[in-house]
Motif scaffolding. Sequence first.
Motif, PDB file in Angstrom:
ATOM      1  N   VAL A   1       1.054  -0.718  -0.207  1.00 20.99           N
ATOM      2  CA  VAL A   1      -0.460  -0.140   0.092  1.00 20.99           C
ATOM      3  C   VAL A   1       1.057   1.102   0.221  1.00 20.99           C
ATOM      4  CG1 VAL A   1      -2.038   1.070   1.277  1.00 20.99           C
ATOM      5  CG2 VAL A   1      -1.875  -1.333   1.304  1.00 20.99           C
ATOM      6  N   LEU A   2       0.461   2.145  -0.612  1.00 18.52           N
ATOM      7  CA  LEU A   2       0.915   2.909  -0.857  1.00 18.52           C
ATOM      8  C   LEU A   2      -0.317   4.608  -0.727  1.00 18.52           C
ATOM      9  CD1 LEU A   2       3.665   5.379  -3.768  1.00 18.52           C
ATOM     10  CD2 LEU A   2       1.518   5.891  -2.481  1.00 18.52           C
ATOM     11  N   PHE A   3       0.197   5.391   0.728  1.00 21.97           N
ATOM     12  CA  PHE A   3      -0.560   6.807   0.742  1.00 21.97           C
ATOM     13  C   PHE A   3      -0.084   7.673   0.639  1.00 21.97           C
ATOM     14  CE2 PHE A   3      -2.041   3.167   4.749  1.00 21.97           C
ATOM     15  CZ  PHE A   3      -3.524   3.508   4.502  1.00 21.97           C
ATOM     16  N   GLU A   4      -1.638   8.694  -0.057  1.00 27.21           N
ATOM     17  CA  GLU A   4      -0.949  10.109  -0.104  1.00 27.21           C
ATOM     18  C   GLU A   4      -2.432  10.715  -0.009  1.00 27.21           C
ATOM     19  OE1 GLU A   4       0.317  11.183  -5.041  1.00 27.21           O
ATOM     20  OE2 GLU A   4      -1.638  10.652  -4.666  1.00 27.21           O
ATOM     21  N   PRO A   5      -1.482  11.328   1.261  1.00 30.86           N
ATOM     22  CA  PRO A   5      -2.470  12.685   2.330  1.00 30.86           C
ATOM     23  C   PRO A   5      -2.622  13.537   2.085  1.00 30.86           C
ATOM     24  CG  PRO A   5      -1.025  12.149   3.349  1.00 30.86           C
ATOM     25  CD  PRO A   5      -0.605  10.750   2.449  1.00 30.86           C
ATOM     26  N   THR A   6      -3.848  14.726   1.753  1.00 33.13           N
ATOM     27  CA  THR A   6      -3.281  16.161   1.889  1.00 33.13           C
ATOM     28  C   THR A   6      -3.970  16.468   3.347  1.00 33.13           C
ATOM     29  OG1 THR A   6      -5.723  16.481   0.743  1.00 33.13           O
ATOM     30  CG2 THR A   6      -3.814  16.008  -0.658  1.00 33.13           C
ATOM     31  N   PHE A   7      -2.882  17.486   3.469  1.00 33.95           N
ATOM     32  CA  PHE A   7      -3.612  18.114   4.869  1.00 33.95           C
ATOM     33  C   PHE A   7      -3.759  20.058   4.884  1.00 33.95           C
ATOM     34  CE2 PHE A   7       1.192  17.498   4.633  1.00 33.95           C
ATOM     35  CZ  PHE A   7       1.162  18.609   5.420  1.00 33.95           C
ATOM     36  N   TYR A   8      -3.988  20.660   5.583  1.00 34.77           N
ATOM     37  CA  TYR A   8      -4.128  22.061   5.255  1.00 34.77           C
ATOM     38  C   TYR A   8      -3.465  22.482   6.305  1.00 34.77           C
ATOM     39  CZ  TYR A   8      -8.033  23.015   1.970  1.00 34.77           C
ATOM     40  OH  TYR A   8      -8.532  23.289  -0.015  1.00 34.77           O
ATOM     41  N   VAL A   9      -2.586  23.784   5.990  1.00 39.26           N
ATOM     42  CA  VAL A   9      -1.825  24.301   7.358  1.00 39.26           C
ATOM     43  C   VAL A   9      -2.278  25.670   7.090  1.00 39.26           C
ATOM     44  CG1 VAL A   9       0.583  25.459   7.306  1.00 39.26           C
ATOM     45  CG2 VAL A   9       0.229  23.520   6.122  1.00 39.26           C
ATOM     46  N   LEU A  10      -2.727  26.530   8.829  1.00 42.28           N
ATOM     47  CA  LEU A  10      -3.544  26.950   8.882  1.00 42.28           C
ATOM     48  C   LEU A  10      -3.137  27.959   9.908  1.00 42.28           C
ATOM     49  CD1 LEU A  10      -6.867  25.190  10.125  1.00 42.28           C
ATOM     50  CD2 LEU A  10      -6.179  25.890   7.308  1.00 42.28           C
ATOM     51  N   ARG A  11      -3.545  29.368   9.754  1.00 38.64           N
ATOM     52  CA  ARG A  11      -2.656  30.510  10.839  1.00 38.64           C
ATOM     53  C   ARG A  11      -3.995  30.726  11.438  1.00 38.64           C
ATOM     54  NH1 ARG A  11       2.881  31.725   9.801  1.00 38.64           N
ATOM     55  NH2 ARG A  11       4.114  31.462   8.163  1.00 38.64           N
ATOM     56  N   GLY A  12      -3.892  30.393  13.053  1.00 38.41           N
ATOM     57  CA  GLY A  12      -5.390  30.506  13.251  1.00 38.41           C
ATOM     58  C   GLY A  12      -5.936  29.285  13.236  1.00 38.41           C
ATOM     59  N   ASP A  13      -7.994  29.715  12.368  1.00 43.42           N
ATOM     60  CA  ASP A  13      -8.558  29.706  12.175  1.00 43.42           C
ATOM     61  C   ASP A  13      -8.378  29.392   9.926  1.00 43.42           C
ATOM     62  OD1 ASP A  13      -8.823  27.709  13.948  1.00 43.42           O
ATOM     63  OD2 ASP A  13     -10.029  29.590  14.421  1.00 43.42           O
ATOM     64  N   SER A  14      -7.586  30.450   8.620  1.00 43.91           N
ATOM     65  CA  SER A  14      -7.101  30.460   8.258  1.00 43.91           C
ATOM     66  C   SER A  14      -6.336  29.519   7.603  1.00 43.91           C
ATOM     67  CB  SER A  14      -7.287  31.992   7.781  1.00 43.91           C
ATOM     68  OG  SER A  14      -8.327  32.573   8.961  1.00 43.91           O
ATOM     69  N   PRO A  15      -5.994  29.338   6.075  1.00 44.77           N
ATOM     70  CA  PRO A  15      -5.119  28.819   5.247  1.00 44.77           C
ATOM     71  C   PRO A  15      -4.482  29.979   5.426  1.00 44.77           C
ATOM     72  CG  PRO A  15      -7.276  28.711   4.010  1.00 44.77           C
ATOM     73  CD  PRO A  15      -7.634  30.285   4.918  1.00 44.77           C
ATOM     74  N   ALA A  16      -2.351  28.679   5.281  1.00 41.10           N
ATOM     75  CA  ALA A  16      -1.658  29.948   6.183  1.00 41.10           C
ATOM     76  C   ALA A  16      -1.223  30.535   4.856  1.00 41.10           C
ATOM     77  CB  ALA A  16      -0.422  28.614   6.775  1.00 41.10           C
ATOM     78  N   ASP A  17      -1.486  30.348   3.559  1.00 42.37           N
ATOM     79  CA  ASP A  17      -0.603  30.774   2.558  1.00 42.37           C
ATOM     80  C   ASP A  17      -2.475  30.829   1.587  1.00 42.37           C
ATOM     81  OD1 ASP A  17      -0.539  28.906  -0.262  1.00 42.37           O
ATOM     82  OD2 ASP A  17       0.553  28.287   2.132  1.00 42.37           O
TER      83      ASP A  17
END
Length: 417
Positions: free
Chosen positions: A127-143
């Motif tokens: 098995v090869l997993f390929e996850p995504t995730f969000y990076v946040l500053r506070g509760d908003s996207p970091a960029d």
Amino acid sequence: MSSEQIMELLKTGKIDYVRVLVVDVLGNVRSRSLRRMEFEKAVDMGVNYPESILYLDIWDRPIKHNFDDVIAHPDLTTFMTFPYLERTGVVLSALTDSGGVPSPLCVRTVLRKATGRLEGQGYRMRVLFEPTFYVLRGDSPADSSRAFSSEGLLVEQEFLKEVVKYLEEMEEPVQRLNKYFGRGQYEITFSPAEALRSADFLTAAKEVVRDVALLHGLKATFMSKPFSDSPGNVLHVYFSLLDEEDNNATLDQTTGQPSKIARNFLAGLQVHIGALSALALPTVNSYRRLREDFSPTVAAAGRERRFLLRFPANFKDTGMLEFRLPDTTANPYLLLTGMIYAGLEGVERGLELMEGIESEEVPTSLEEALRRLSNDRLMREALGEELLSLYVELKLREVKEFEQQVTQWERDVYLRL
């Protein structure tokens, strides 16, 4: 690292603490940190946990109130060090009762049973997993960088470099890391491994991503769809079957196309897609992602990205099939267990794959998916009656709680009436 090497490492005094991790039915990680000498005893005796940790809902509320102890037995094959934790080791565990009987609620044991069943038919799953995730500053996207842009990698390079560095120091190579479609969203591709090892490492890797984000004053989230105007998080699952001679059984070596075994296996997933949805999309929020233009929602097989069961363009080179339904909130142990049982039924029964044709509809809500899971005989066998019943009960709590909420959108639109 062998068991002998681990024990020798402990004797050098370079490790002061070892965290013994337990993964619960919902995929949450619980841990106890032991001093080195106590851990050496725990290798033989196990670590006592209150059984209640296995019955906690998403808010950490127990669904029953009479509990015994459960014993977590460290699995030394999973021993690793998180480089940012000073003089600390980490190990996953298998659960038993006080008499040594395996717990029916141990998700690692359930997956081990599934891989054993697969091996009994002459196959192993990689098995090869390929996850995504969000990076946040506070509760908003970091960029606010664009999809697959170099800018995104530049803006968050210190955080991302540390994530990759730490994961590779844990002896798990990262194949790729890139900016994904959403603002502040990133995708990471791990290397293929045996099913249980891949599930173990994904569990550890998510902990690392969240921890390193905190160390950088950021927050990382694997929530399925945190923002209504941005793409949801996904967990692409690439997999292949190896036979007893380590040949790729999912690849027809003559044609370079998916083998009969591969098609039968995918047909099994296709037949059980409704029940598998409850494991692949395990939150009420998960089903919002299915309404996106990007989302694969067709329970058919083929090369197109809208299909849930896919033959990637590089299949001839990798021999790996792709299951595109899951999101990153899925418990990987239960997800792979369900996939193995469903796929193996397809192989054993010689089920025909409906290529390009949707034979089963994907549920549009968690409640519907849980109903189909509850009614699926094979999934009851795969997960066990006790675990499946607990999983459904915990998830129905979330459904009920969600349905009792009045959202800001409802107030904005209807309050004037």
